[in-house]
Scaffold this motif. Structure first.
Motif, PDB file in Angstrom:
ATOM      1  N   TRP A 103      -9.337   0.810   3.145  1.00 36.59           N
ATOM      2  CA  TRP A 103      -8.159   0.051   3.589  1.00 36.59           C
ATOM      3  C   TRP A 103      -7.975   0.229   5.079  1.00 36.59           C
ATOM      4  O   TRP A 103      -8.086   1.335   5.600  1.00 36.59           O
ATOM      5  CB  TRP A 103      -6.909   0.530   2.852  1.00 36.59           C
ATOM      6  CG  TRP A 103      -5.642  -0.096   3.372  1.00 36.59           C
ATOM      7  CD1 TRP A 103      -5.205  -1.364   3.161  1.00 36.59           C
ATOM      8  CD2 TRP A 103      -4.671   0.524   4.216  1.00 36.59           C
ATOM      9  NE1 TRP A 103      -4.009  -1.576   3.811  1.00 36.59           N
ATOM     10  CE2 TRP A 103      -3.658  -0.431   4.469  1.00 36.59           C
ATOM     11  CE3 TRP A 103      -4.555   1.801   4.783  1.00 36.59           C
ATOM     12  CZ2 TRP A 103      -2.542  -0.160   5.274  1.00 36.59           C
ATOM     13  CZ3 TRP A 103      -3.448   2.077   5.580  1.00 36.59           C
ATOM     14  CH2 TRP A 103      -2.453   1.106   5.814  1.00 36.59           C
TER      15      TRP A 103
ATOM     16  N   GLU B 245      -4.541  -7.866  -1.628  1.00 39.43           N
ATOM     17  CA  GLU B 245      -5.757  -7.604  -0.858  1.00 39.43           C
ATOM     18  C   GLU B 245      -6.689  -6.617  -1.542  1.00 39.43           C
ATOM     19  O   GLU B 245      -7.864  -6.515  -1.178  1.00 39.43           O
ATOM     20  CB  GLU B 245      -5.405  -7.084   0.551  1.00 39.43           C
ATOM     21  CG  GLU B 245      -4.741  -5.724   0.602  1.00 39.43           C
ATOM     22  CD  GLU B 245      -3.230  -5.776   0.510  1.00 39.43           C
ATOM     23  OE1 GLU B 245      -2.574  -4.879   1.074  1.00 39.43           O
ATOM     24  OE2 GLU B 245      -2.686  -6.707  -0.128  1.00 39.43           O
ATOM     25  N   PHE B 246      -6.191  -5.906  -2.538  1.00 38.09           N
ATOM     26  CA  PHE B 246      -7.014  -4.909  -3.216  1.00 38.09           C
ATOM     27  C   PHE B 246      -7.905  -5.533  -4.292  1.00 38.09           C
ATOM     28  O   PHE B 246      -7.479  -6.409  -5.032  1.00 38.09           O
ATOM     29  CB  PHE B 246      -6.142  -3.846  -3.885  1.00 38.09           C
ATOM     30  CG  PHE B 246      -5.630  -2.785  -2.952  1.00 38.09           C
ATOM     31  CD1 PHE B 246      -6.472  -2.165  -2.049  1.00 38.09           C
ATOM     32  CD2 PHE B 246      -4.304  -2.382  -2.997  1.00 38.09           C
ATOM     33  CE1 PHE B 246      -6.016  -1.189  -1.186  1.00 38.09           C
ATOM     34  CE2 PHE B 246      -3.830  -1.396  -2.142  1.00 38.09           C
ATOM     35  CZ  PHE B 246      -4.687  -0.800  -1.243  1.00 38.09           C
TER      36      PHE B 246
ATOM     37  N   ASP C 220       0.053  -6.215  -3.933  1.00 34.67           N
ATOM     38  CA  ASP C 220      -1.026  -5.836  -3.011  1.00 34.67           C
ATOM     39  C   ASP C 220      -2.275  -6.654  -3.318  1.00 34.67           C
ATOM     40  O   ASP C 220      -3.306  -6.113  -3.755  1.00 34.67           O
ATOM     41  CB  ASP C 220      -1.327  -4.340  -3.139  1.00 34.67           C
ATOM     42  CG  ASP C 220      -0.177  -3.476  -2.668  1.00 34.67           C
ATOM     43  OD1 ASP C 220      -0.026  -3.308  -1.448  1.00 34.67           O
ATOM     44  OD2 ASP C 220       0.580  -2.981  -3.529  1.00 34.67           O
TER      45      ASP C 220
ATOM     46  N   THR D 251      -3.849   4.007  -5.130  1.00 37.12           N
ATOM     47  CA  THR D 251      -3.337   3.583  -3.826  1.00 37.12           C
ATOM     48  C   THR D 251      -3.321   4.707  -2.800  1.00 37.12           C
ATOM     49  O   THR D 251      -3.686   4.504  -1.635  1.00 37.12           O
ATOM     50  CB  THR D 251      -1.923   3.008  -3.972  1.00 37.12           C
ATOM     51  OG1 THR D 251      -1.941   1.951  -4.943  1.00 37.12           O
ATOM     52  CG2 THR D 251      -1.409   2.460  -2.649  1.00 37.12           C
TER      53      THR D 251
ATOM     54  N   CYS E 111      -6.108   5.636  -0.318  1.00 40.86           N
ATOM     55  CA  CYS E 111      -6.323   4.907   0.941  1.00 40.86           C
ATOM     56  C   CYS E 111      -6.008   5.799   2.141  1.00 40.86           C
ATOM     57  O   CYS E 111      -6.590   5.633   3.218  1.00 40.86           O
ATOM     58  CB  CYS E 111      -5.426   3.663   0.999  1.00 40.86           C
ATOM     59  SG  CYS E 111      -5.840   2.385  -0.200  1.00 40.86           S
TER      60      CYS E 111
ATOM     61  N   VAL F 123       0.843  -1.197   0.000  1.00 41.67           N
ATOM     62  CA  VAL F 123       0.000   0.000   0.000  1.00 41.67           C
ATOM     63  C   VAL F 123       0.881   1.252   0.000  1.00 41.67           C
ATOM     64  O   VAL F 123       0.837   2.078   0.914  1.00 41.67           O
ATOM     65  CB  VAL F 123      -0.984   0.017   1.199  1.00 41.67           C
ATOM     66  CG1 VAL F 123      -2.082   1.056   0.983  1.00 41.67           C
ATOM     67  CG2 VAL F 123      -1.593  -1.342   1.444  1.00 41.67           C
TER      68      VAL F 123
END
Length: 234
Positions: free
Chosen positions: A226, A212-213, A210, A174, A177, A10
């Motif tokens: 996030w 998780e995105f 990343d 990004t 976030c 992130v």
């Protein structure tokens, strides 16, 4: 020696991972999680300032995302995704490449600092409030400026993806976030991000760096949500 990319999750170091995937070069990805918001101690050991990204290439150790992507493009990519002096679009390429960090990213970091420290003039009056208002106006002006540009050309430097895009996309995805802002009023930026999200290189980069995105949410109008990973107390 294999190129090593030290990627802080992130963060703006996703620029480096994306470039490596677009180039299709061999590299080793070392991933670091935030702790919980800032870089962990082992990442800070890589460079005196502890800032992401950091790359290693034999005896070379380099920080600063702009320097990293330019180094990789020239040394490992034979100049791909750059525009050389004398070529069409060179001035636009140069401008937008430097606009990313010198203007837009710095505005994001400035506004984040104001938000975190509770700046803004308290009751909405006085010099602090005036400065904060000016910051907001300038930031919105930058978004409109970028939106206008992308109404004229598909990529910031013109007809092709370049390092200028690789530098700017992070600020539009990004970094939201940390400083959420909505892109709903900027249809050209959203269409641009759709083009980015459709690229195999970008999708591979996000999956590796990343995972998780949700890319659709990351590149959508609303800012991505996030939450840092906070370890449970022992």
């Amino acid at each position: 020696m294999t190129l090593i990319v030290h990627h802080l999750g992130v963060s703006q170091s996703d620029r480096v991972v994306w470039l490596c995937e677009e180039l299709g070069i061999e590299y080793e990805l070392k991933k670091y999680d935030r702790s919980p918001y800032l870089a962990p101690a082992e990442y800070k050991d890589l460079h005196p300032l502890g800032a992401a990204p950091v790359i290693e290439d034999g005896s070379v150790k380099l920080a600063e995302s702009g320097a990293c992507v330019e180094y990789i493009a020239q040394v490992h990519g034979k100049g791909r995704f750059t525009i050389a002096p004398g070529q069409k679009g060179y001035a636009d390429y140069l401008y937008w490449f430097h606009f990313a960090n010198a203007s837009f990213q710095s505005a994001l970091m400035r506004d984040l600092a104001v938000k975190v420290t509770g700046g803004g003039g308290g009751d909405g009056s006085g010099m602090a409030a005036d400065v904060t208002k000016r910051f907001k106006e300038k930031f919105l002006g930058m978004l409109a400026f970028m939106n206008d540009r992308l109404g004229q050309v598909p990529w910031f430097a013109g007809e092709q993806l370049t390092l200028a895009d690789i530098m700017l996309v992070c600020c539009l995805t990004t970094m939201r976030c940390f400083l959420p802002y909505d892109l709903g009023d900027y249809k050209n930026i959203l269409a641009y991000l759709e083009r980015v999200a459709a690229r195999d290189g970008y999708r591979r980069a996000m999956q590796k760096g990343d995972p998780e995105f949700d890319i659709a949410k990351l590149t959508g109008a609303a800012p991505p949500s996030w939450q840092p990973k906070i370890a449970a107390p022992k």
